[in-house]
Design an enzyme around this catalytic site. Structure first.
Site, PDB file in Angstrom:
ATOM      1  N   ASP A 389       0.862  -1.175   0.000  1.00  0.00           N
ATOM      2  CA  ASP A 389       0.000   0.000   0.000  1.00  0.00           C
ATOM      3  C   ASP A 389       0.905   1.235   0.000  1.00  0.00           C
ATOM      4  O   ASP A 389       2.073   1.156   0.399  1.00  0.00           O
ATOM      5  CB  ASP A 389      -0.877  -0.039   1.252  1.00  0.00           C
ATOM      6  CG  ASP A 389      -1.716   1.214   1.394  1.00  0.00           C
ATOM      7  OD1 ASP A 389      -2.345   1.613   0.405  1.00  0.00           O
ATOM      8  OD2 ASP A 389      -1.715   1.801   2.494  1.00  0.00           O
ATOM      9  N   THR A 391      -0.100   4.797   1.188  1.00  0.00           N
ATOM     10  CA  THR A 391      -0.279   5.674   2.345  1.00  0.00           C
ATOM     11  C   THR A 391      -0.065   4.917   3.648  1.00  0.00           C
ATOM     12  O   THR A 391      -0.739   3.932   3.928  1.00  0.00           O
ATOM     13  CB  THR A 391      -1.686   6.294   2.329  1.00  0.00           C
ATOM     14  OG1 THR A 391      -1.908   6.919   1.073  1.00  0.00           O
ATOM     15  CG2 THR A 391      -1.841   7.295   3.450  1.00  0.00           C
ATOM     16  N   ASP A 591      -1.511  -0.945   6.097  1.00  0.00           N
ATOM     17  CA  ASP A 591      -1.735  -0.468   7.459  1.00  0.00           C
ATOM     18  C   ASP A 591      -3.166  -0.071   7.756  1.00  0.00           C
ATOM     19  O   ASP A 591      -3.499   0.217   8.905  1.00  0.00           O
ATOM     20  CB  ASP A 591      -0.831   0.744   7.735  1.00  0.00           C
ATOM     21  CG  ASP A 591      -1.316   2.002   7.023  1.00  0.00           C
ATOM     22  OD1 ASP A 591      -1.823   1.878   5.893  1.00  0.00           O
ATOM     23  OD2 ASP A 591      -1.194   3.088   7.604  1.00  0.00           O
TER      24      ASP A 591
END
Length: 702
Positions: A389, A391, A591
């Site tokens: 991912d 961000t 996250d």
């Protein structure tokens, strides 16, 4: 070794015969309970060694020319002495082994203790019968003096050696579990509670969420919470493995067990008891250490037929020596059959995988890599494709000021412009405003008061700062406020806006002064981590819900060749499914809640410890620091653990493959070499200790 076996009290495992380990989920064992088995085995070993020494010396006296014909070494009194001293060694010191063998037979799960009990029992029973009922045996078995051979020394020495092996093994096993004990030891026992009457030391269990605690220099922070007053440097190496202390000021999160170094902190408790990060880490490590790696199935399959095969081998050995062996053939048959039973104990085979798993997972926890399932170790070792991912994984996950661009002929410098903008933005709730304030505080800029603050939603803010009219916001908002000369600033901002960054314009006394560029900055460690992943042969793919321009900028900056922008959580899941081609072992690092489906779909999900609880619950691997370099450590650790497990299994297989034929007497026809039951016992004990020693090398992994 057998995680499926559970009991509500201490005891022995009916499958492998080993003592049950306390489940860390129910708290640590007290010192007395924790080493009870070690103390018991040590006591039995000391007394049995003391009693066995004279038995061994008198039995081996015939090998010393000066003693070979001595009456004290060959007389009836000596033989009765051997019986008297060997009996408590076998029946008392060796009783735990017979007890465990009986349990294994009752549960139809033969193990190492089955073979020990059969071998020792056969040697002792034969010798006892030879002493009490010599008429049962043929005369051909007796020596020239009419004495039948005795194996009391073999039975006693084997018990002593197995006890020694158990003592060494238990000590080593205690060290494999030391990771949990060290983690538990990081938690302070008391906390300094701030009350209206003053500071009071209270037991940690008495602290409740919402209470305020004072942490003085050199003290450990007792619970997870937030700093509400003070500043200091905090050593968080117990969580992250990184030696550099982290600066903590008002508003910063702190974690229980970390060490406050210099300043005094006033902390408001947020998570206490079992909810703290340290408690969760202990729980995760304990669960992982008790889980089974798939490679353990290989050892289980071998063990399922191994003990019956050894019993057959011992029976065949007995029969062949009785039929073809030299006189006294019965004595040779018993000695060699017992040697086969003893040397074939599969303890090294049973210990090979769980010892490496326990040590490796414990080492990972101290490095900030939490592995929840042993299965993830094999996946990490074989990983060749990693989806990440953007961000919060590649980037910090929150907006930050990356540049301050000044207008031509601006009277301000960068810090002055940032200070004026932050003075206004401090009163705004917009996320970008928070980024500006954070940047000013990081530079320790003093922010003046703004007596007449005004805000226009989704446009900008204005007010008087130190007597000057200051406007901050979008270009159109500044233009509507009568700001002049905005064209130059817009020209400066356009390239950054084209890359997906945000631009905040600043004007002072109606003159365009500066543009503050805000974006989600790349983590400083990300480029290094990606380079290390490529060196390990890992192909990296970026999946992000952000726009194409921002994704392209990040991918180009980091040298990521494959990326997909604007993807939904469902699409991330679909991408992971498509990437799992034959031969591809796919990992996913993320996250957020939106990453949870992909983390679950990946062969091995890796959650950033700085992210959401849902992501960490979904993934079998969590990086406490939220640093991509942790993935590198996790992969390297997984490969080291699998290499260690294979070494252990290879050693155990080779040991038994070579040891059993030698014990059976295969070298006797050509070299005249036989392996006595005592040497077989020593070799068996050393094999277990060698496997554990090899597993303990993982503690030095870095």
């Amino acid at each position: 070794m057998c995680p499926g076996v559970e009991s509500d009290k201490p005891g022995i495992c009916p499958k492998c015969g080993m003592a049950l380990e306390r489940n860390p989920a129910f708290g640590p064992a007290d010192a007395h309970e924790d080493d009870a088995e070690l103390r018991d085995m040590t006591r039995r070993f000391k007394w049995s060694a003391l009693l066995t020494l004279p038995v061994f010396v008198t039995a081996m006296a015939h090998l010393v020319p000066a003693w070979s014909h001595a009456e004290w070494a060959n007389g009836a009194a000596t033989r009765w002495m051997q019986l008297i001293l060997a009996t408590p060694v076998v029946l008392w010191a060796g009783w735990p082994f017979f007890e465990r063998a009986w349990v294994s037979l009752r549960h139809h799960s033969m193990n190492m203790f089955t073979l020990i009990a059969l071998g020792v029992g056969a040697a002792y029973a034969f010798s006892l019968a030879a002493m009490l009922a010599p008429g049962w045996f043929p005369e051909s078995l007796a020596d020239s003096h009419g004495r039948l051979p005795l194996y009391f020394e073999a039975a006693a020495v084997i018990i002593v050696l197995v006890l020694l092996g158990q003592v060494l093994e238990l000590r080593a096993r205690a060290r494999t579990g030391s990771a949990i004990q060290e983690l538990l030891g990081l938690q302070p026992k008391t906390a300094r509670l701030v009350t209206p009457e003053g500071d009071v030391d209270v037991a940690l269990d008495a602290v409740q969420a919402g209470q305020r605690l004072r942490v003085r220099p050199g003290e450990k922070i007792p619970v997870d919470g937030v700093v509400i007053e003070g500043s200091s440097q905090v050593d968080e190496s117990m969580l992250t493995g990184e030696p550099e202390p982290v600066e903590k000021t008002a508003g910063a999160q702190v974690t229980g067990g970390t060490l406050n170094q210099h300043g005094s902190l006033l902390v408001q408790a947020e998570k206490v008891g079992a909810d703290t990060m340290l408690a969760q880490i202990v729980k995760l490590v304990g669960e992982a250490q008790r889980s089974r790696a798939p490679i353990q199935a290989l050892a289980d399959k071998v063990a399922a037929w191994f003990v019956p095969a050894v019993l057959v081998a011992a029976a065949v050995t007995f029969g062949l020596w009785l039929w073809l062996g030299p006189q006294p053939s019965l004595a040779y048959a018993i000695a060699n059959a017992v040697a086969v039973l003893i040397i074939a104990c599969p303890c090294a085979l049973g210990l090979a995988t769980p010892m490496s798993v326990m040590v490796g997972i414990g080492r990972g926890a101290k490095m900030g890599v939490l592995i929840r399932q042993a299965e993830a170790i094999e996946k990490l070792a074989a990983l060749n494709t990693l989806a990440v991912d953007k961000t919060g994984t590649l980037t910090l996950g929150k907006p930050g000021v990356t540049e301050v661009l000044l207008a031509p002929q601006s009277p301000l410098d960068g810090d002055a412009a940032l200070r004026l903008a932050a003075a206004l933005e401090r009163h705004s709730e917009h996320p970008l405003a928070y980024a500006v304030v954070q940047a000013a505080e990081k530079k320790k800029l003093a922010l003046p008061e703004v007596p007449d603050f005004q805000a226009a939603p989704a446009a900008g803010v204005s007010g008087r700062v130190e007597g000057r009219a200051v406007v901050v916001g979008k270009a159109d908002f500044l233009r509507a406020q009568g700001v002049e000369n905005l064209g130059g600033l817009e020209t400066l901002a356009t390239p950054h806006q084209g890359e997906g960054k945000s631009a905040i314009f600043l004007a002072v006394d109606r003159q365009a002064a500066a543009v503050i560029v805000v974006s989600d900055p790349i983590k400083p460690t990300t480029p290094e981590a990606l380079a290390q992943l490529r060196a390990l042969g890992i192909s990296v793919v970026m999946l992000t819900g952000d726009n194409e321009r921002t994704a392209q900028r990040i991918a180009t900056t980091l040298g990521i060749g494959r990326f997909h922008a604007g993807v939904t959580p469902q699409e991330k899941h679909a991408f992971l499914t498509a990437m799992k081609r034959p031969g591809a072992v796919v990992g996913m690092a993320g996250d957020g809640i939106n990453d949870a489906p992909a983390l679950a779909e990946a062969d091995v999900g890796i959650a950033m410890g700085t992210g959401t609880d849902i992501a960490m619950e979904t993934a079998p691997v969590t990086l406490v620091r939220g640093d991509l370099r942790g993935i590198v450590h996790a992969i390297q650790l997984g490969r080291a653990m699998m290499r260690n497990i294979r070494q252990n299994l290879l050693f155990a297989f080779l040991y038994n493959a070579l040891g059993i034929p030698v014990a059976a007497g295969i070298l006797y026809p050509s070299l005249g070499v036989l392996l006595s039951p005592m040497l077989a016992g020593a070799a068996m004990s050393l094999s277990s200790v060698s496997v554990i020693a090899n597993a303990l090398r993982l503690r030095r992994f870095a």
